[in-house]
Scaffold this active site. Structure first.
Site, PDB file in Angstrom:
ATOM      1  CB  SER A 139      -0.871   0.003   1.266  1.00 17.59           C
ATOM      2  OG  SER A 139      -1.519   1.244   1.456  1.00 17.59           O
ATOM      3  CE1 TYR A 152      -4.654  -1.921   4.911  1.00 20.10           C
ATOM      4  CE2 TYR A 152      -3.356   0.059   4.507  1.00 20.10           C
ATOM      5  CZ  TYR A 152      -4.074  -1.017   4.029  1.00 20.10           C
ATOM      6  OH  TYR A 152      -4.213  -1.204   2.672  1.00 20.10           O
TER       7      TYR A 152
END
Length: 257
Positions: A139, A152
């Site tokens: 990401s 995350y």
């Protein structure tokens, strides 16, 4: 390029990015193994549809990516693995001091540890076959950070680190490992959030996308699952043979800021 004769396992692939990647790999001729934690008729039907559309073998195998044994069993049950795409992931947003412990544990397990377990089983298969590609879907948050996303961000940074180690351990073999770092991607989940966001900010669709949802993405456009699938196919190509241990950002310029 043709990936005919190759078998690709894509974790978390019955929707969103994983499904888009699976479809593009199948389009390139790879046999695909879809995965998620459910075991519904529609999961198996989805695999059958992909197989019929692209003329490849497509299977669905249930495995819970929060459980180490099931991660490993997924690859073992597939029987072969030339291409491994570690995509499974979940999200939770909260301040660090209010972040639920169980959510932290689940995100670390699914978003990061699962990639370790699947890779550990896949590498011997790739070595035996004499060829392999590991593609980790990280990401933009594997390269930068945002508040309230501690688990995350930590997990995705970990995935980038694991990518580098995997690449170094296979550097003298015909195996590569890279991470794709998407920004905001237009998935069904994101699409479903648009109407509520429009109502919250009293804006039209295009305005809320550009000014609110894509505030940090300079292109002011979503990446698509097809683009991420195409990037994955490229990393499996001969042109990418010397690309290993790195990240490819598909983020509309986010990490250039």
């Amino acid at each position: 390029m043709s990936l005919k004769g190759k078998t690709a396992i894509i974790t978390g692939s019955n929707s969103g990015i994983g499904l888009g990647v699976a479809r593009e790999l199948a389009r390139a001729g790879a046999d695909v193994v879809l995965n998620s934690f459910t075991d519904r008729d529609e999961d198996h039907a989805l695999a059958a549809e992909i197989g019929a559309e692209f003329g490849v073998t497509a299977r669905y195998i249930k495995a819970d990516m929060s459980k180490a044994a099931e991660c490993r069993a997924l690859v073992e049950q597939a029987g072969s693995c030339d291409i491994l795409v570690n995509n499974a992931g979940i999200q939770h947003v909260a301040p660090i001091d209010e972040f639920p412990t169980e959510k932290w544990d689940a995100i670390i397990a699914i978003n990061m540890s699962s990639a370790f377990h699947t890779t550990a089983v896949a590498l011997p298969m790739m070595r035996k076959a004499g060829w392999g590609r590991v593609v980790n879907i990280a990401s933009a948050h594997g390269l930068t950070a945002s508040p309230f996303k501690s688990a995350y961000v930590a997990a995705k940074h970990g995935v980038v680190g694991l990518t580098k180690v995997t690449a170094l351990e296979t550097a003298e073999e015909p195996i590569t490992c890279n991470a794709i770092c998407p920004g905001y991607v237009l998935t069904p989940l994101v699409e479903a959030q648009i109407p509520d966001t429009m109502e919250k900010y009293n804006m039209g669709r295009e305005e809320v996308i550009k000014k609110v949802m894509l505030e940090r993405q300079p292109s002011r456009e979503f990446a698509t699952v097809e683009q991420l699938g195409g990037t994955t196919v490229f990393l499996c190509s001969e042109a990418a043979t010397q690309i290993t241990g790195t990240t490819i950002s598909v983020d509309g310029g986010w990490t250039a800021l």
